[in-house]
Design a protein around this motif. Structure first.
Motif, PDB file in Angstrom:
ATOM      1  N   ILE A   1     -32.616  76.522  40.388  1.00 35.76           N
ATOM      2  CA  ILE A   1     -32.295  77.937  40.532  1.00 35.76           C
ATOM      3  C   ILE A   1     -30.783  78.113  40.485  1.00 35.76           C
ATOM      4  O   ILE A   1     -30.047  77.472  41.242  1.00 35.76           O
ATOM      5  N   ARG A   2     -30.346  78.987  39.595  1.00 44.28           N
ATOM      6  CA  ARG A   2     -28.905  79.248  39.497  1.00 44.28           C
ATOM      7  C   ARG A   2     -28.490  80.229  40.594  1.00 44.28           C
ATOM      8  O   ARG A   2     -29.292  81.005  41.084  1.00 44.28           O
TER       9      ARG A   2
ATOM     10  N   SER B   1     -30.464  86.928  33.459  1.00 42.23           N
ATOM     11  CA  SER B   1     -30.441  86.296  34.783  1.00 42.23           C
ATOM     12  C   SER B   1     -31.332  87.042  35.763  1.00 42.23           C
ATOM     13  O   SER B   1     -32.058  86.432  36.551  1.00 42.23           O
ATOM     14  N   VAL B   2     -31.264  88.376  35.734  1.00 46.80           N
ATOM     15  CA  VAL B   2     -32.101  89.163  36.650  1.00 46.80           C
ATOM     16  C   VAL B   2     -33.575  88.960  36.283  1.00 46.80           C
ATOM     17  O   VAL B   2     -34.430  88.778  37.146  1.00 46.80           O
TER      18      VAL B   2
ATOM     19  N   PHE C   1     -34.957  79.932  49.778  1.00 47.87           N
ATOM     20  CA  PHE C   1     -34.185  79.486  48.615  1.00 47.87           C
ATOM     21  C   PHE C   1     -33.873  77.987  48.658  1.00 47.87           C
ATOM     22  O   PHE C   1     -33.329  77.451  47.699  1.00 47.87           O
TER      23      PHE C   1
ATOM     24  N   ALA D   1     -29.690  87.831  42.645  1.00 47.84           N
ATOM     25  CA  ALA D   1     -30.505  88.969  42.192  1.00 47.84           C
ATOM     26  C   ALA D   1     -31.731  89.110  43.088  1.00 47.84           C
ATOM     27  O   ALA D   1     -32.097  90.223  43.492  1.00 47.84           O
ATOM     28  N   ALA D   2     -32.376  87.992  43.424  1.00 47.63           N
ATOM     29  CA  ALA D   2     -33.565  88.034  44.283  1.00 47.63           C
ATOM     30  C   ALA D   2     -33.184  88.484  45.695  1.00 47.63           C
ATOM     31  O   ALA D   2     -33.883  89.295  46.314  1.00 47.63           O
TER      32      ALA D   2
ATOM     33  N   ASP E   1     -23.572  83.842  49.550  1.00 48.63           N
ATOM     34  CA  ASP E   1     -24.419  84.722  48.731  1.00 48.63           C
ATOM     35  C   ASP E   1     -24.470  86.134  49.326  1.00 48.63           C
ATOM     36  O   ASP E   1     -24.360  87.128  48.621  1.00 48.63           O
TER      37      ASP E   1
ATOM     38  N   GLU F   1     -29.287  83.879  39.939  1.00 48.57           N
ATOM     39  CA  GLU F   1     -30.706  84.202  40.075  1.00 48.57           C
ATOM     40  C   GLU F   1     -31.077  84.390  41.545  1.00 48.57           C
ATOM     41  O   GLU F   1     -31.849  85.268  41.916  1.00 48.57           O
ATOM     42  N   ARG F   2     -30.487  83.537  42.391  1.00 51.98           N
ATOM     43  CA  ARG F   2     -30.724  83.653  43.829  1.00 51.98           C
ATOM     44  C   ARG F   2     -30.190  84.994  44.327  1.00 51.98           C
ATOM     45  O   ARG F   2     -30.811  85.672  45.146  1.00 51.98           O
TER      46      ARG F   2
ATOM     47  N   ARG G   1     -34.984  86.352  34.819  1.00 51.35           N
ATOM     48  CA  ARG G   1     -35.402  85.009  35.249  1.00 51.35           C
ATOM     49  C   ARG G   1     -35.634  84.970  36.753  1.00 51.35           C
ATOM     50  O   ARG G   1     -36.608  84.412  37.238  1.00 51.35           O
ATOM     51  N   SER G   2     -34.712  85.592  37.487  1.00 50.17           N
ATOM     52  CA  SER G   2     -34.804  85.603  38.944  1.00 50.17           C
ATOM     53  C   SER G   2     -36.095  86.280  39.404  1.00 50.17           C
ATOM     54  O   SER G   2     -36.849  85.736  40.220  1.00 50.17           O
TER      55      SER G   2
END
Lengths: 277, 277
Positions: free
Chosen positions: A4-5, B47-48, A34, A11-12, A44, A8-9, B50-51
């Motif tokens: 997981i980049r 990225s969003v 995560f 955005a979630a 983050d 990406e973390r 994928r997330s």
């Protein structure tokens, strides 16, 4: 598991915070979710906080200590609030909204979740200091704005009924006089809905004389709770003196002139800028 | 302007997409807003996407071409849907919910925006193929789930009233027979609310015999529109034969036994996994 980049973390994390406004989410929850260390999570969170502050999307707060965590507060003020109120005022000021009898058709706006979501956030921001335990309204049209205020505060919604329904169990009823029509009306609240000793914020879609709001205040008092504030989406300018002393309208209806086909609505704008950063 | 980091842009992008489900937002809007080139934006969107796919938070779609853009679709299925339905079923299965007469108290669940938000997304996912133009319900308790379905589809909400109110202008009224009480009831819809030729999805909180849903279907037909589906949060198992032929319940109420103080509720779980990626 996939790698997981960081983006990406983030955005979630942003989505999960926004989905649960006002909820204090333990840092350990996100660390596990995560699979990251607390120091990484803190960085983050800082990025999401900076982002939301920069783009005025609300506030991300960190609470330290054993019972700590992170939470999202959907403050909406300054330009972000004024833009929405100005939009509602413009939409209300259309002569085809005039209904015989000098009423104004508002349902399409009340049932527009995007506008009501914003209205919920604006009320939450303006009433934040009252720290209500729950939000109350009376059926039918007040339900949508009230629900969205409940969402923004993350507090339960309580809905009084115009009559007492068998499917809600035993209920407390009051009679009240509608301020504008002078008719006696009934309002009831199932006993299950409101425990005593709560701080209740009353929200309604429209206020003319204030009889309905006064009725709700009474119902709250009879339930052993306290009405800490009254917010209405639209209040008429006349009569100036309402049956409730303190109330906060987001828009004031100055005129519905059936003959001249003219509507005048004034958004209650506040110049104050965010102080929640 | 301050230097904006990529992670900050992505957090804001995620929130802005989530705030406007189903809306096709032009890429040029975000390019201007963030002051970035289209290629950079495309990477951010990827990225969003994928997330959200990784953490099952819904789907981010890009539509190419002149009228293209990016949109967020809040699909909720598989485990994310089943978890919510199982939670609702567990909460409904509490003997203190039984109200004299064999009814079940459900209002606290219907007024819980977090649960109803999830319910809205589940209905949207299950009814996506119907492509409704608007969502309809009848006051009062159906309003919250229906509003959240309207949110998930990003379509207008239309609310039929139990009586015709002067403040909504001229209205179409029908009489219908309540399936369970056999009483004649009235339901009305202001003419402003529903233009002819629409595809209407009917949503309600509860169905026993189906008389109310049948009444709504009729009101839709009389308005010159088409009812393309009926969704109810809870349907009773008995009577098995309802007054409407096709309907989709999210939970089935098998038993409310007042004497034995027993409630049995069955969530309608689907094993199917996401195909929207």
């Amino acid at each position: 598991m996939l790698k997981i980049r960081r983006v990406e973390r983030i955005a979630a994390l942003a989505k999960m915070l926004v989905d649960r406004p006002q909820e204090l989410l333990p840092l350990s929850f996100f660390c596990e979710y995560f699979g990251i260390a607390k120091s990484t999570l803190s960085e983050d969170i800082l990025s999401v906080r900076r982002s939301f502050a920069l783009f005025r999307l609300g506030v991300v707060e960190t609470v330290y200590g054993a019972a700590g965590g992170v939470r999202y507060i959907p403050y909406r003020e300054g330009e972000a609030a004024n833009r929405v109120l100005t939009e509602i005022a413009a939409r209300l000021t259309a002569d085809e909204r005039i209904i015989p009898g000098g009423f104004l058709y508002m349902s399409d706006i009340l049932y527009d979740w995007r506008l009501m979501n914003a209205v919920g956030e604006i009320f939450m921001t303006r009433f934040a200091a009252l720290r209500p335990d729950c939000i109350m309204t009376v059926e039918t049209k007040g339900i949508l704005p009230a629900m969205m205020v409940a969402r923004a505060f993350n507090k339960p919604l309580v809905i009084a009924r115009r009559d007492s329904r068998v499917t809600e169990g035993s209920a407390l009823s009051i009679n009240y006089v509608s301020g504008s029509t002078k008719r006696i009306q009934t309002m009831s609240l199932t006993k299950r809905a409101l425990a005593p000793g709560r701080r209740v914020l009353i929200i309604d879609d429209f206020m003319k004389a204030g009889g309905t709001a006064k009725g709700m205040r009474e119902l709250v008092r009879e339930s052993g709770s306290e009405a800490v504030g009254v917010g209405v989406l639209v209040a008429t300018a006349e009569p100036e003196r309402k049956l409730v002393e303190a109330y906060m309208p987001l828009l004031v209806l100055r005129e519905v002139n059936e003959e001249a086909r003219r509507v005048r609505v004034e958004p209650q704008l506040l110049a104050k800028e965010a102080e929640h950063e």
